[in-house]
Design a protein around this motif. Structure first.
Motif, mmCIF file in Angstrom:
data_model
loop_
_atom_site.group_PDB
_atom_site.id
_atom_site.type_symbol
_atom_site.label_atom_id
_atom_site.label_comp_id
_atom_site.label_asym_id
_atom_site.label_seq_id
_atom_site.Cartn_x
_atom_site.Cartn_y
_atom_site.Cartn_z
ATOM 1 N N THR A 162 24.214 -41.083 5.230
ATOM 2 C CA THR A 162 24.847 -39.753 5.191
ATOM 3 C C THR A 162 25.872 -39.578 6.310
ATOM 4 O O THR A 162 26.625 -38.609 6.302
ATOM 5 N N LYS A 163 25.875 -40.463 7.288
ATOM 6 C CA LYS A 163 26.634 -40.216 8.511
ATOM 7 C C LYS A 163 28.098 -40.647 8.436
ATOM 8 O O LYS A 163 28.865 -40.412 9.374
ATOM 9 N N ILE A 185 24.639 -39.278 -2.191
ATOM 10 C CA ILE A 185 25.485 -40.303 -1.565
ATOM 11 C C ILE A 185 24.907 -41.675 -1.887
ATOM 12 O O ILE A 185 25.620 -42.658 -2.079
ATOM 13 N N ASP A 235 22.229 -44.083 9.146
ATOM 14 C CA ASP A 235 21.911 -43.424 7.873
ATOM 15 C C ASP A 235 23.195 -43.316 7.054
ATOM 16 O O ASP A 235 24.263 -43.008 7.603
ATOM 17 N N TRP A 238 15.643 -37.009 0.180
ATOM 18 C CA TRP A 238 16.747 -37.170 1.152
ATOM 19 C C TRP A 238 18.079 -37.462 0.447
ATOM 20 O O TRP A 238 19.052 -36.714 0.635
ATOM 21 N N PRO A 239 18.164 -38.509 -0.398
ATOM 22 C CA PRO A 239 19.464 -38.748 -1.046
ATOM 23 C C PRO A 239 19.868 -37.635 -2.025
ATOM 24 O O PRO A 239 21.034 -37.280 -2.105
ATOM 25 N N ARG A 260 27.610 -35.707 4.573
ATOM 26 C CA ARG A 260 26.818 -34.498 4.366
ATOM 27 C C ARG A 260 25.775 -34.455 5.479
ATOM 28 O O ARG A 260 25.161 -35.489 5.769
ATOM 29 N N ASP A 261 25.615 -33.326 6.129
ATOM 30 C CA ASP A 261 24.668 -33.218 7.235
ATOM 31 C C ASP A 261 24.209 -31.767 7.328
ATOM 32 O O ASP A 261 25.045 -30.862 7.296
ATOM 33 N N HIS A 269 21.259 -34.759 -0.092
ATOM 34 C CA HIS A 269 22.543 -35.085 0.553
ATOM 35 C C HIS A 269 23.564 -35.494 -0.503
ATOM 36 O O HIS A 269 24.257 -36.506 -0.369
#
Ligand code: G6P
Length: 473
Positions: free
Chosen positions: A282-283, A102, A280, A95-96, A376-377, A99
């Motif tokens: 990333t948001k 981050i 999260d 996940w990180p 980032r999404d 993305h």
């Protein structure tokens, strides 16, 4: 796992089943409100299909069962699997990393071993329910090894994979110690779908450089260990929502009444600004709060006239980076409110909950400005839900250019969330936008989400998979 009753012609495989096990609700199952379920449920119902996934609780051992015309095939994850495969490798490595780092990804061999083990379990479960020549559609980053593993077990099936999150640039992806294994896992699929053209490009680039396979406009020449050659296709299929459903909910009188009630309970401010995200990193929730706090500080916004409602739904709460994020966000919210609240007005109404879909639509209808400031999404479906709910063609969407949705939603007010001054100006432009300009933009946005809904997404993907099946026949 015992053998299920019947074999299926169409199978979806995802980390989570479309229902969560919850003994406190009637029947023991809580339906997951996700868009994926809405898109795939009709397809599975029509084909008598099966869904393979984890029921959301560690250690549960369950037999396959029927639900609304679908066969659900639960995969057991032990406490250790949840810790190493789900919280570890999936959500603290991939996940990180995917993305754009981050948050720093952690690389642990023990986590990787658990990821391999659990992917094998999912592949075996899918293989055991697939009828000869079935179509199997694997979902998302938790299961990147499944396509190859499944092909080895069942060379007769047609395999699709859809990647819901970004696929990073080569310079970042190359950090992954198991990069070759992951790529080899993915090219086991016949069709590999991504949200954006750029994600598909990053993927084929990595395949060329790490596996040495030739690629040409998304077609990958995959050479197996035994020297046999096949073609896999990497392509963009931007996911969407059930647009009509949001439109229909927004037209319900009780939902419109609820929207008014929400505004009244906030003290009927002139402007309601709204953000809703899984909690999260990333948001970009912190970036959004910083911009908003500075606007209050400078007097460009006034707490008597404006309120920010921030829904942050709990997510992955045992992963350290998420615990830390929660502390940071709640500290910031507390500071801003402490500095700017009056007895009658609050700067930020912060809600650490998730809400049912009807309440979300009421909140969308109550919001003059919607803030989507992700760093980032993969896509960001909240942006599309907001647009689909605005049956009045009012409201302004402020949208980060780092979301997949930004490729499609061109009439949104675009922002780079790292540029705090630019973000502040964009918020002000949204707050001050004239109704005629709001309507002009919103009509264009609504056309886009109406013409490209989630049924259209699954149709396009499955048509490409079907073309593979016909070739093989
Ligand atoms: C993202 C991922 C999904 C995931 C969802 C919720 O949208 O793309 O695969 O299911 O987040 O995260 P969770 O870890 O609760 O499944």
């Amino acid at each position: 796992m015992s053998d299920p009753k019947s074999k299926a012609d169409m199978i979806v495989v995802s980390n989570r089943l479309p229902v969560d096990h919850d003994p406190s609700v009637e029947g023991g199952w809580r339906r997951s409100p996700g868009g994926l379920v809405a898109a795939l449920e009709p397809v599975l119902q029509q084909t008598g299909g099966a869904w393979v996934g984890w029921p959301g609780t560690a250690g549960l051992e369950l037999e396959p069962f029927e639900l609304d015309g679908m066969e659900l095939v639960p995969v057991t994850l032990t406490d250790e699997d949840v810790e190493l495969y789900y919280e570890g490798f999936s959500n603290d490595t991939i996940w990180p990393l995917y993305h754009d780092v981050i948050s720093p990804p952690a690389y642990h061999r023990e986590w990787w071993e658990a990821y391999v083990r659990v992917n094998e379990r999912f592949a075996a479960a899918a293989a055991s329910v697939a009828a000869p020549g079935a179509v199997v559609w694997v979902q998302d980053y938790q299961l990147q090894l499944v396509p190859r593993l499944l092909r080895a077990l069942r060379p007769d099936v047609v395999i699709g994979y859809f990647h819901h999150i970004p696929f990073p640039a080569y310079g970042l992806f190359a950090q992954l110690p198991w990069r070759k294994h992951v790529l080899a896992g993915l090219v086991g699929a016949d069709v590999i779908g991504f949200q954006r053209v750029q994600d598909a490009g990053n993927f084929t680039n990595a395949v060329r450089r790490q596996l040495g396979f030739e690629t040409k406009s998304g077609a990958i020449r995959v050479v197996a260990d035994d020297g046999s050659v096949r073609t896999a296709v990497a392509k963009a299929y931007p996911i969407s929502i059930d647009t009509q459903l949001y439109d229909e909910i927004a037209r319900r009188p009780e939902v419109q009444a609820r929207a008014k009630e929400i505004r009244a309970s906030l003290g009927d401010p002139q402007t309601v600004i709204f953000g809703v995200d899984r909690l999260d990193y990333t948001k970009g929730i912190g970036h959004r709060l910083k911009a908003y706090g500075e606007l209050l500080e400078e007097g460009r916004l006034d707490v008597e006239h404006v309120t920010l409602v921030q829904v942050a739904s709990p997510s992955r709460e045992r992963v350290a980076a998420y615990m830390q994020l929660r502390d940071e966000i709640e500290l910031t919210v507390g500071r801003i409110n402490g500095d700017h609240d009056t007895v009658g007005h609050t700067a930020i109404r912060y809600l650490h909950h998730s809400y049912p879909r009807e309440e979300m639509v009421a909140l969308y209808l109550a919001a003059d400005v919607m803030l989507v400031t992700a760093l980032r999404d993969g896509m960001n479906l909240v942006a599309k839900e907001y647009v689909a709910s605005r049956i009045d063609s009012r409201g302004v969407l402020v949208l980060s250019e780092f979301t997949g949705a930004a490729d499609e939603l061109s009439q949104a007010v675009k922002v780079n969330p790292h540029d705090i001054d630019g973000l502040k100006d964009a918020i002000m432009a949204a707050v001050e936008m004239q109704p005629a300009e709001q309507a002009r933009r919103m009509r264009g946005l609504r056309r886009r989400v109406r013409d490209h809904d989630v049924a259209d997404w699954s149709r396009r993907f499955l048509a490409d998979l079907d073309a593979v099946r016909k070739q093989d026949a």
